[in-house]
Scaffold this motif. Structure first.
Motif, PDB file in Angstrom:
ATOM      1  N   PRO A 183       0.820  -1.217   0.000  1.00  0.00           N
ATOM      2  CA  PRO A 183       0.000   0.000   0.000  1.00  0.00           C
ATOM      3  C   PRO A 183       0.854   1.266   0.000  1.00  0.00           C
ATOM      4  O   PRO A 183       2.017   1.226   0.429  1.00  0.00           O
ATOM      5  CB  PRO A 183      -0.797  -0.113   1.308  1.00  0.00           C
ATOM      6  CG  PRO A 183       0.029  -0.987   2.185  1.00  0.00           C
ATOM      7  CD  PRO A 183       0.725  -1.948   1.271  1.00  0.00           C
ATOM      8  N   PRO A 184       0.302   2.376  -0.458  1.00  0.00           N
ATOM      9  CA  PRO A 184       1.052   3.644  -0.402  1.00  0.00           C
ATOM     10  C   PRO A 184       1.260   4.080   1.039  1.00  0.00           C
ATOM     11  O   PRO A 184       0.527   3.658   1.937  1.00  0.00           O
ATOM     12  CB  PRO A 184       0.137   4.627  -1.150  1.00  0.00           C
ATOM     13  CG  PRO A 184      -1.224   4.026  -1.083  1.00  0.00           C
ATOM     14  CD  PRO A 184      -1.037   2.546  -1.026  1.00  0.00           C
ATOM     15  N   LYS A 185       2.239   4.932   1.264  1.00  0.00           N
ATOM     16  CA  LYS A 185       2.501   5.431   2.612  1.00  0.00           C
ATOM     17  C   LYS A 185       1.299   6.258   3.097  1.00  0.00           C
ATOM     18  O   LYS A 185       0.611   6.897   2.304  1.00  0.00           O
ATOM     19  CB  LYS A 185       3.767   6.284   2.616  1.00  0.00           C
ATOM     20  CG  LYS A 185       5.028   5.464   2.366  1.00  0.00           C
ATOM     21  CD  LYS A 185       6.247   6.291   2.681  1.00  0.00           C
ATOM     22  CE  LYS A 185       7.551   5.546   2.649  1.00  0.00           C
ATOM     23  NZ  LYS A 185       7.573   4.183   2.194  1.00  0.00           N
ATOM     24  N   ARG A 186       1.078   6.255   4.394  1.00  0.00           N
ATOM     25  CA  ARG A 186      -0.115   6.911   4.934  1.00  0.00           C
ATOM     26  C   ARG A 186      -0.103   8.420   4.673  1.00  0.00           C
ATOM     27  O   ARG A 186      -1.135   9.034   4.426  1.00  0.00           O
ATOM     28  CB  ARG A 186      -0.249   6.638   6.425  1.00  0.00           C
ATOM     29  CG  ARG A 186      -0.539   5.177   6.723  1.00  0.00           C
ATOM     30  CD  ARG A 186      -1.018   4.973   8.148  1.00  0.00           C
ATOM     31  NE  ARG A 186      -2.380   5.438   8.344  1.00  0.00           N
ATOM     32  CZ  ARG A 186      -3.478   4.764   7.997  1.00  0.00           C
ATOM     33  NH1 ARG A 186      -3.374   3.596   7.390  1.00  0.00           N
ATOM     34  NH2 ARG A 186      -4.670   5.256   8.238  1.00  0.00           N
ATOM     35  N   GLY A 187       1.105   9.010   4.732  1.00  0.00           N
ATOM     36  CA  GLY A 187       1.201  10.442   4.458  1.00  0.00           C
ATOM     37  C   GLY A 187       0.746  10.768   3.044  1.00  0.00           C
ATOM     38  O   GLY A 187      -0.002  11.733   2.812  1.00  0.00           O
TER      39      GLY A 187
END
Length: 417
Positions: free
Chosen positions: A319-323
């Motif tokens: 998944p992409p980074k949360r930021g």
């Protein structure tokens, strides 16, 4: 001559030494065991079927709950099976982190086993000592994953995140003096690696404490020596693995015989027993804790010198980074679809086994090309050991059944699945 009649009674599931939900029907002639019939299925949770109804990435957390004392080792087998079908290899740093946490998990498992085994046989102090050390290792779990037990830290392609640079500290409370607080936080001033390194320096002396209490204790030896003997040929025939097999004198360890991750680059010894009795099973596990400590020290030294990625840069898998997710609509959609639909795996089948603290823990996965497995079959470590309980107990006293069952280190979550 008066005629004697054999009696039948239930050992468990409510018995404190039944270790979960075992119903063991014993046939006894006076105090002597004639037959022992283990009944399982009281904890059945359909884990395999549940895993077949969910995307691959949603079942990692189920593996923690199978053997809830060997959490990350269970995840490891499942994640390795997915990686084998996908044909991907995680970064080397992730492999060292996995090995380090596998060995932390091994020590945690053996500490709980030793404490519970000693308690079953009437030794209370050891239980308190073992849980003292186990708390430190559970703090390591919490530091990397946010959970003290069911971590879901291993992911296909690596691990969830890198090791934290700061270790959480104890906070002031009405129950702690400033002096207590200073002692509790002394090893927590640096990173997680610093904390683990400090633990590995202290741990050998703590294992010496357990051995001082038990190894040459004459009561302990009376309860364990020559109790529940399993010859090596019979142990192999019954499918024994792990410390139980090695206690019978068979030098079989998957970390050596079928190395995975970076085990082939690490130095450690495989402890072997001679008699295959409860005492040997105790000695093997105690020495395994020392060897796991050696492995962790080597991993810490390597991880200090080699920074780098801990998970693959593959948007189909990771998944992409949360930021980024909170800023970018595309990343948010990607995140949502990955965690609801998962990813597809090419059609095929794979079996992967790891040397879990209790023995060989295997995952057999069949993919039909969909986003969820066609079939998941779990090979638990303890099932074969429990099946041999009658053979191990026959001819012994009722009190010996407690020692034998406890020495097998049974956890029913993985046996009933």
């Amino acid at each position: 001559m008066s005629e004697t009649i054999n009696h039948y009674f239930n050992f468990g599931p409510q018995h404190p030494a039944a270790h979960g939900v075992l119903r063991l029907i014993l046939e006894v002639d006076g105090e002597t065991i004639i037959r022992a019939d283990p009944h399982i299925g009281l904890l059945h949770r359909a884990t395999e079927k549940l895993a077949e109804s969910k995307p691959y990435n949603q079942s990692i957390g189920y593996m923690d709950r199978l053997d809830y004392v060997s959490m990350m080792c269970n995840e490891h087998a499942y994640v390795l099976a997915i990686e084998k079908l996908l044909g991907v290899t995680p970064p080397v740093r992730a492999q060292y982190i996995r090995v380090m946490f596998d060995e932390i998990t091994r020590i945690m498992n053996h500490l709980l086993w030793l404490g519970a085994h000693a308690l079953d046989l009437g030794a209370q102090t050891v239980f308190l000592y073992c849980f003292r050390e186990r708390e430190d290792l559970m703090d390591c779990y919490e530091a990397v994953s946010g959970a003290r037990m069911h971590a879901t830290y291993y992911r296909p392609g690596g691990v969830y995140r890198d090791l934290p640079a700061k270790m959480p500290q104890y906070k002031p409370s009405a129950f702690r003096t400033q002096h207590d607080l200073k002692d509790l936080n002394a090893a927590r001033q640096g990173s997680l690696l610093d904390f683990i390194s400090d633990f590995t320096q202290r741990f050998p002396k703590l294992v010496d404490e357990y051995e001082t209490l038990l190894t040459d204790n004459r009561i302990w030896k009376q309860r364990t020596v020559n109790i529940g003997i399993m010859p090596p040929e019979r142990a192999i025939a019954l499918g024994f693995t792990g410390p139980i097999l090695r206690a019978s004198g068979v030098p079989w360890d998957l970390r050596r015989k079928q190395p995975y991750e970076v085990y082939d680059q690490l130095a450690f010894d495989i402890p072997i027993g001679k008699t295959g009795d409860c005492y040997d099973r105790y000695l093997v596990r105690v020495e395994e804790m020392r060897q796991s400590n050696r492995i962790i020290q080597q991993c810490v030294a390597w991880l200090r010198k080699h920074p780098g990625p801990v998970i693959l840069d593959d948007p189909k898998l990771v998944p992409p980074k949360r930021g980024t997710m909170k800023q970018d609509m595309e990343a948010l959609i990607h995140h949502f679809k990955l965690f609801t639909e998962g990813y597809t795996i090419p059609a095929g089948e794979a079996y992967v086994a790891v040397e879990q603290p209790k023995g060989e823990f295997g995952i057999y996965l069949i993919s039909d090309g969909a986003n969820k497995p066609y079939r998941v079959k779990i090979r638990p470590a303890g099932f074969a050991h429990l099946a041999a309980l009658e053979e191990l107990s026959k001819g012994h006293m009722i009190a010996d059944v407690v020692a034998i069952l406890s020495s097998l280190d049974i956890v029913f979550g993985e046996i009933d699945r």
